[in-house]
Design a protein around this motif. Sequence first.
Motif, PDB file in Angstrom:
ATOM      1  N   THR A  57      -0.475   7.521   0.228  1.00 36.49           N
ATOM      2  CA  THR A  57       0.225   7.564   1.518  1.00 36.49           C
ATOM      3  C   THR A  57      -0.313   6.457   2.413  1.00 36.49           C
ATOM      4  OG1 THR A  57       0.529   9.959   1.415  1.00 36.49           O
ATOM      5  CG2 THR A  57       0.699   8.951   3.584  1.00 36.49           C
ATOM      6  N   ASN A 217       1.707  19.539   5.168  1.00 36.54           N
ATOM      7  CA  ASN A 217       1.051  20.058   3.960  1.00 36.54           C
ATOM      8  C   ASN A 217       2.037  20.153   2.797  1.00 36.54           C
ATOM      9  OD1 ASN A 217      -1.696  20.443   4.726  1.00 36.54           O
ATOM     10  ND2 ASN A 217      -1.071  22.149   6.019  1.00 36.54           N
ATOM     11  N   ARG A 220       2.508  16.719   1.372  1.00 39.25           N
ATOM     12  CA  ARG A 220       1.333  16.341   0.582  1.00 39.25           C
ATOM     13  C   ARG A 220       1.312  17.066  -0.770  1.00 39.25           C
ATOM     14  NH1 ARG A 220      -4.483  16.769   3.346  1.00 39.25           N
ATOM     15  NH2 ARG A 220      -3.952  18.984   3.352  1.00 39.25           N
ATOM     16  N   GLN A 223       3.941  15.612  -2.983  1.00 43.12           N
ATOM     17  CA  GLN A 223       3.510  14.280  -3.408  1.00 43.12           C
ATOM     18  C   GLN A 223       2.582  14.374  -4.627  1.00 43.12           C
ATOM     19  OE1 GLN A 223       0.943  12.303  -0.595  1.00 43.12           O
ATOM     20  NE2 GLN A 223       1.334  10.299  -1.443  1.00 43.12           N
ATOM     21  N   LYS A 224       1.639  15.323  -4.550  1.00 47.48           N
ATOM     22  CA  LYS A 224       0.704  15.502  -5.672  1.00 47.48           C
ATOM     23  C   LYS A 224       1.444  15.971  -6.929  1.00 47.48           C
ATOM     24  CE  LYS A 224      -3.363  16.577  -2.855  1.00 47.48           C
ATOM     25  NZ  LYS A 224      -4.181  17.681  -2.299  1.00 47.48           N
ATOM     26  N   PHE A 243      -3.845  12.732   6.677  1.00 40.92           N
ATOM     27  CA  PHE A 243      -2.894  12.643   5.560  1.00 40.92           C
ATOM     28  C   PHE A 243      -2.744  11.269   4.922  1.00 40.92           C
ATOM     29  CE2 PHE A 243      -1.699  16.498   7.748  1.00 40.92           C
ATOM     30  CZ  PHE A 243      -1.422  17.360   6.699  1.00 40.92           C
ATOM     31  N   SER A 244      -3.274  10.205   5.520  1.00 40.71           N
ATOM     32  CA  SER A 244      -3.018   8.878   4.952  1.00 40.71           C
ATOM     33  C   SER A 244      -4.243   8.290   4.270  1.00 40.71           C
ATOM     34  CB  SER A 244      -2.523   7.920   6.041  1.00 40.71           C
ATOM     35  OG  SER A 244      -3.573   7.602   6.927  1.00 40.71           O
TER      36      SER A 244
END
Length: 556
Positions: A57, A217, A220, A223-224, A243-244
């Motif tokens: 990110t 969340n 995230r 994304q994972k 978050f980045s």
Amino acid sequence: MAIVDISKLAPEERHDHAAAIGKPIIDARHVAVTFKVENGEVDAVKDVSFQLYRGETIAVVGESGSGKSVTARAVMGLLTKRASVSKASSIAYDGQNVLKFSDRQRRALRGNRISMIFQEPMSSLNPVYTIGAQIIEAIRVHQKMSRQQATDRTLELLRQVQIPDPESRFNQYPHQLSGGQRQRVMIAMALANNPDVLIADEPTTALDVTVQAQILNLIRDLQKTLGMAVILITHDLTVVRQFSDYVYVMQSGEVKEHNTTAELFRSPQHPYTRHLLASEPSGKANPMPAGSATILEGRDVRVSFMLKAGGFFKPRLKELVAVDSLNLKLHRHETLGLVGESGSGKTTFGQALIRLQAVEGGEIFFDGQSIETRSREQMRPLRSRMQVVFQDPFSSLNPRMSVGQIIEEGLIVNGLGSTRSERLDRVREALASAGLPTNILARFPHEFSGGQRQRIAIARAVALEPEFILLDEPTSALDLSVQAQIIDLLRKLQDEKGLSYLFISHDLKVVRALCHRVVVMQHGRIVEEGPVEDVLSHPKTAYTERLVRAAFEVAA
């Protein structure tokens, strides 16, 4: 202390490129975007370069007008016809320069390999189509699927983004969902074709802190699971830090500094980056004078609404209690925060206390006078003493009236100032009090930034020399540095004019910086109240603790 050459803080390649594995999925070089305007051209983005690697990110931060969203739209190919991209610009996706793609190739890429979530889901979702129909369309445009397969995939996506009861939601329209649920639908649509890159443009600005934490969340976690790369555009530095992996700081269309998140927060080099980091709401309310009298009091205040439920032929009425027999006391020279999630009843309660909302029970006192039974005419003499500043100044300022007319109108209605010259003096004084130049009387609201418009709204309230102001989310749509300016302005005006504020907000950082006491609301009831530092540092209820964690840790 070593002198830093700020011209070298934003090189073309990332500082950590030597440690990166593989090639960037997006490699943008020398991106420049110009807009044609009435009197010439505006350089919205000037020579911006950035890289994004798979599975990570990057955050793009900066104030409104810095060029963040224009850069993202250039990647997506969503710029208006008035925009032109420099011939020297290159945006490589997986090694191919998308700026050289045909319109058909860009459409095939957009929403398929690269997706985008916009800031305001209500204006991005089509109000005349159901949620299910819109997600199915996003799938079938890019994939050869039967309608049943697309329906199954849509329900799977709705479950993936944690929409409750997806089978029922499938046939609902956007207006029937909450803000957080609409944003989840936008995420589901963006993920419909398993994109490699997700661009999230201010995805949580208008949401409550707890919903914001849930959405971030969720992104995230997805994304994972899916291995996506994410470009996060935001002005919330708490979100960036949490978050980045890498941060680009933009100002006036240029990248001023970029670095890994840890290094940028540990040692910001550019003056603008330091300014942004210092703009987080800070400080606390100035002490109140001892023995301040009560200016506004509510006792057992109750407000309810009758809602229609059931079908067209068998409608039934259902009572919604928005304010459930609540008590509140506000002292002179005090700022009292009223916090809670959307739907908690805080705005309804605030408006009921100043009789902008009808009450069906309880007593309300302003400066010792009972006002709950007063008619609109009987309330008029008190209106100049109690004022309101709303969340969105653009919709609360008449676009057809000049700044001078907007502020003078209140003086005319309330019979303040015997001559026009005297009224204009008061208008200029109010503008100066709000930190605005006095030569803007002939200009219109659309000619100002969001922060300036909010100052005009505050000047309009202050011009009537009130004793009390209801502030309904006055900083929620503003950049951090503008937010800090408005907080300082409200503190200054309180000291100079002895004002009392009822401050409605879901931003607990601003509440901590501005308020003396805080009242926490949930489902029309008060669940906790007390001095602001006590409540936010040592919450006694699980609900308040969840709000605090979401605001200060973004990990609800």
